[in-house]
Design a protein around this motif. Structure first.
Motif, short mmCIF file in Angstrom:
data_model
loop_
_atom_site.label_atom_id
_atom_site.label_comp_id
_atom_site.label_asym_id
_atom_site.label_seq_id
_atom_site.Cartn_x
_atom_site.Cartn_y
_atom_site.Cartn_z
N GLN A 1 0.90 -1.19 -0.18
CA GLN A 1 0.26 -0.24 0.02
C GLN A 1 0.80 1.34 0.17
OE1 GLN A 1 -2.78 0.42 3.72
NE2 GLN A 1 -3.82 1.34 2.05
N CYS A 2 0.57 2.37 -1.03
CA CYS A 2 1.38 3.25 -1.04
C CYS A 2 0.76 3.96 0.44
CB CYS A 2 0.61 4.46 -2.35
SG CYS A 2 1.66 5.73 -1.92
N PRO A 3 2.29 4.53 0.65
CA PRO A 3 2.17 5.08 1.80
C PRO A 3 1.62 6.70 2.12
CG PRO A 3 4.41 5.50 1.28
CD PRO A 3 3.66 4.04 0.80
N TYR A 4 1.53 7.40 0.65
CA TYR A 4 0.90 8.97 0.44
C TYR A 4 -0.32 7.89 0.19
CZ TYR A 4 6.43 9.43 -0.14
OH TYR A 4 7.51 10.31 0.19
N GLY B 1 -2.23 5.95 -0.83
CA GLY B 1 -3.06 4.55 0.15
C GLY B 1 -3.18 3.29 -1.01
N GLU B 2 -3.33 4.21 -2.45
CA GLU B 2 -3.75 2.29 -2.98
C GLU B 2 -2.33 1.17 -3.47
OE1 GLU B 2 -5.78 2.79 -5.91
OE2 GLU B 2 -6.97 4.83 -4.48
N SER B 3 -3.27 0.36 -3.32
CA SER B 3 -2.47 -0.96 -3.44
C SER B 3 -1.26 -0.88 -4.71
CB SER B 3 -3.45 -2.11 -3.62
OG SER B 3 -3.95 -2.40 -2.00
N ILE B 4 0.06 -1.72 -4.77
CA ILE B 4 0.51 -1.61 -5.65
C ILE B 4 0.93 -3.01 -5.76
CG2 ILE B 4 0.50 1.39 -6.11
CD1 ILE B 4 3.55 1.07 -5.23
N VAL B 5 1.60 -3.46 -7.24
CA VAL B 5 2.05 -4.42 -7.17
C VAL B 5 4.31 -4.26 -7.73
CG1 VAL B 5 2.85 -6.43 -8.29
CG2 VAL B 5 0.32 -5.74 -7.83
N LEU B 6 4.63 -4.36 -7.06
CA LEU B 6 6.24 -4.77 -7.10
C LEU B 6 6.97 -5.72 -7.30
CD1 LEU B 6 7.18 -2.65 -3.53
CD2 LEU B 6 6.40 -1.34 -6.02
N MET B 7 7.57 -5.87 -8.46
CA MET B 7 8.08 -6.74 -8.96
C MET B 7 9.86 -7.17 -8.16
SD MET B 7 6.34 -7.83 -11.37
CE MET B 7 7.20 -9.54 -11.52
N ILE B 8 10.21 -8.01 -7.16
CA ILE B 8 11.35 -7.88 -6.29
C ILE B 8 12.44 -9.56 -7.09
CG2 ILE B 8 11.89 -9.21 -4.02
CD1 ILE B 8 9.94 -7.12 -4.44
N ASP B 9 13.24 -8.44 -7.20
CA ASP B 9 15.09 -8.83 -7.91
C ASP B 9 15.15 -10.29 -6.98
OD1 ASP B 9 16.29 -9.92 -9.17
OD2 ASP B 9 17.81 -8.13 -9.35
N TYR C 1 15.57 0.55 -1.48
CA TYR C 1 16.12 1.24 -2.80
C TYR C 1 14.78 2.11 -3.09
CZ TYR C 1 12.74 -2.18 -4.99
OH TYR C 1 11.86 -2.99 -5.39
N ILE C 2 14.54 3.14 -3.89
CA ILE C 2 13.27 3.88 -4.39
C ILE C 2 12.17 4.13 -5.42
CG2 ILE C 2 12.69 6.92 -4.42
CD1 ILE C 2 14.14 6.77 -1.65
N GLU C 3 11.32 4.02 -5.01
CA GLU C 3 10.72 3.15 -6.59
C GLU C 3 9.61 4.49 -6.41
OE1 GLU C 3 8.40 -0.66 -8.95
OE2 GLU C 3 9.76 -0.66 -7.72
N ASP C 4 9.20 4.42 -7.62
CA ASP C 4 7.63 5.82 -7.47
C ASP C 4 5.97 5.17 -7.51
OD1 ASP C 4 9.10 8.35 -7.75
OD2 ASP C 4 9.74 8.18 -9.43
N CYS C 5 5.40 5.91 -6.55
CA CYS C 5 4.05 4.91 -6.88
C CYS C 5 3.50 5.36 -8.70
CB CYS C 5 3.15 5.73 -5.72
SG CYS C 5 1.51 4.81 -5.83
N CYS D 1 0.36 7.59 -8.32
CA CYS D 1 0.80 9.04 -7.41
C CYS D 1 1.59 9.31 -7.68
CB CYS D 1 0.34 9.36 -5.94
SG CYS D 1 1.37 8.35 -4.66
N CYS D 2 3.08 9.18 -7.96
CA CYS D 2 3.94 9.24 -8.60
C CYS D 2 4.89 9.48 -7.06
CB CYS D 2 3.79 9.90 -9.46
SG CYS D 2 3.13 9.14 -11.01
N ARG D 3 4.88 9.79 -6.12
CA ARG D 3 5.88 9.31 -5.40
C ARG D 3 6.55 9.41 -5.12
NH1 ARG D 3 2.88 13.24 -0.82
NH2 ARG D 3 5.14 13.72 -0.90
N PRO D 4 7.95 9.30 -4.64
CA PRO D 4 9.63 8.22 -4.46
C PRO D 4 8.43 7.51 -2.78
CG PRO D 4 9.50 10.81 -3.31
CD PRO D 4 8.38 10.02 -4.17
#
Length: 62
Positions: free
Chosen positions: A8-11, A13-21, A29-33, A36-39
């Motif tokens: 869940q984006c801390p800014y 609140g939307e659920s997003i899916v991250l691919m994990i290496d 690391y930093i990844e944009d939502c 909302c595009c926030r870091p």
């Protein structure tokens, strides 16, 4: 295929899916939502079974 984690984006609140290496081991690391595009600061560690444990925070909380 890379494992993924739904977080869940801390800014916004939307659920997003991250691919994990999983070849990189524990990482931070930093990844944009994707919404909302926030870091987002992403911290990944792996449990004893190799399952990724993902925590996210805003830049203010990191």
């Amino acid at each position: 295929m890379l494992p993924s984690a739904e977080v869940q984006c801390p800014y916004c609140g939307e659920s997003i899916v991250l691919m994990i290496d999983d070849s990189a081991g524990a990482q931070r690391y930093i990844e944009d939502c994707q919404v909302c595009c926030r870091p987002i600061t992403v911290a990944v560690r792996f449990d004893e079974d190799g399952v990724p444990q993902v925590a996210v925070s805003s830049e203010d909380e990191a």
